[in-house]
Design a protein around this motif. Structure first.
Motif, mmCIF file in Angstrom:
data_model
loop_
_atom_site.group_PDB
_atom_site.id
_atom_site.type_symbol
_atom_site.label_atom_id
_atom_site.label_comp_id
_atom_site.label_asym_id
_atom_site.label_seq_id
_atom_site.Cartn_x
_atom_site.Cartn_y
_atom_site.Cartn_z
ATOM 1 N N SER A 130 12.978 26.572 8.792
ATOM 2 C CA SER A 130 12.333 27.877 8.874
ATOM 3 C C SER A 130 13.388 28.949 9.088
ATOM 4 O O SER A 130 14.547 28.652 9.367
ATOM 5 N N ARG A 131 12.954 30.184 9.005
ATOM 6 C CA ARG A 131 13.892 31.284 9.222
ATOM 7 C C ARG A 131 14.375 31.325 10.666
ATOM 8 O O ARG A 131 15.423 31.870 10.959
ATOM 9 N N ALA A 132 13.642 30.706 11.566
ATOM 10 C CA ALA A 132 14.059 30.663 12.969
ATOM 11 C C ALA A 132 15.371 29.896 13.137
ATOM 12 O O ALA A 132 16.129 30.159 14.073
ATOM 13 N N ASP A 139 17.124 42.806 19.992
ATOM 14 C CA ASP A 139 16.412 42.097 18.932
ATOM 15 C C ASP A 139 16.678 42.747 17.572
ATOM 16 O O ASP A 139 16.869 42.064 16.572
ATOM 17 N N THR A 179 18.507 41.048 14.303
ATOM 18 C CA THR A 179 17.848 41.070 12.992
ATOM 19 C C THR A 179 18.779 41.651 11.942
ATOM 20 O O THR A 179 18.932 41.093 10.851
ATOM 21 N N ALA A 218 12.831 38.785 8.559
ATOM 22 C CA ALA A 218 12.144 39.055 9.819
ATOM 23 C C ALA A 218 12.402 40.472 10.281
ATOM 24 O O ALA A 218 13.224 41.180 9.730
ATOM 25 N N ASP A 219 11.674 40.834 11.338
ATOM 26 C CA ASP A 219 11.923 42.118 11.981
ATOM 27 C C ASP A 219 12.221 41.869 13.449
ATOM 28 O O ASP A 219 12.212 40.730 13.917
ATOM 29 N N SER A 220 12.471 42.938 14.191
ATOM 30 C CA SER A 220 12.840 42.768 15.601
ATOM 31 C C SER A 220 11.701 42.169 16.419
ATOM 32 O O SER A 220 11.945 41.454 17.400
ATOM 33 N N TYR A 228 9.726 39.832 15.424
ATOM 34 C CA TYR A 228 9.827 38.389 15.189
ATOM 35 C C TYR A 228 10.892 37.780 16.105
ATOM 36 O O TYR A 228 10.685 36.737 16.721
ATOM 37 N N ARG A 235 9.602 37.553 19.685
ATOM 38 C CA ARG A 235 8.704 36.397 19.860
ATOM 39 C C ARG A 235 9.495 35.090 19.872
ATOM 40 O O ARG A 235 9.215 34.189 20.665
ATOM 41 N N LEU A 236 10.497 35.000 19.002
ATOM 42 C CA LEU A 236 11.331 33.802 18.930
ATOM 43 C C LEU A 236 12.075 33.576 20.245
ATOM 44 O O LEU A 236 12.106 32.461 20.773
#
Length: 135
Positions: free
Chosen positions: A68-70, A99, A103, A118-120, A122, A125-126
């Protein structure tokens, strides 16, 4: 072949090379495995090997059960931690990027457009999920 593979490996050159040279000089080539036998043994070993990340960066980026992008952000978090003063790096204790900055860094590093990845929010939350151990 072993010396060639070792290259500039300082520990091999300091401790093993001389002993191996002495050992090679004591026995004729008929006592040693041939090059093709060595290659076959390496191939058999490689065939049954299991790959594991031991470095924190690849481990962070590949630990997920599905990509995933995470993963990119996790690798960046690990890189920041690994380069902190606590780990004998150059980043000062308590170093923390916003954040939005994280990003932007990832988007620039991956050459992504403004609406990709993603945005800040995201990243926020991560980070929260990572602090809570949900990852």
């Amino acid at each position: 072949m072993i010396e060639t593979a070792a290259g500039n490996h300082s520990l091999f050159n300091a401790y093993v090379k001389e002993r191996l040279d002495t050992l090679c000089g004591q026995f004729d080539l008929k006592y040693w495995p041939s090059l093709d036998q060595l290659v076959r043994a390496i191939a058999a070993d490689a065939e049954s090997a299991t790959l594991e990340a031991t470095d924190p960066l690849p481990l962070a980026a590949t630990a997920a059960t599905r990509p995933s992008r995470a993963d990119v952000f996790k690798a960046l978090f690990a890189a920041i931690e690994e380069n902190s003063v606590h780990h004998h790096g150059q980043l000062p204790e308590g170093f923390r990027l916003t954040d939005g900055t994280l990003t932007s860094l990832v988007k620039c590093a991956l050459d992504l457009g403004p609406n990709e990845l993603a945005d800040s929010a995201y990243v926020k939350r991560l980070r929260q999920r990572e602090r809570n151990g949900d990852m």
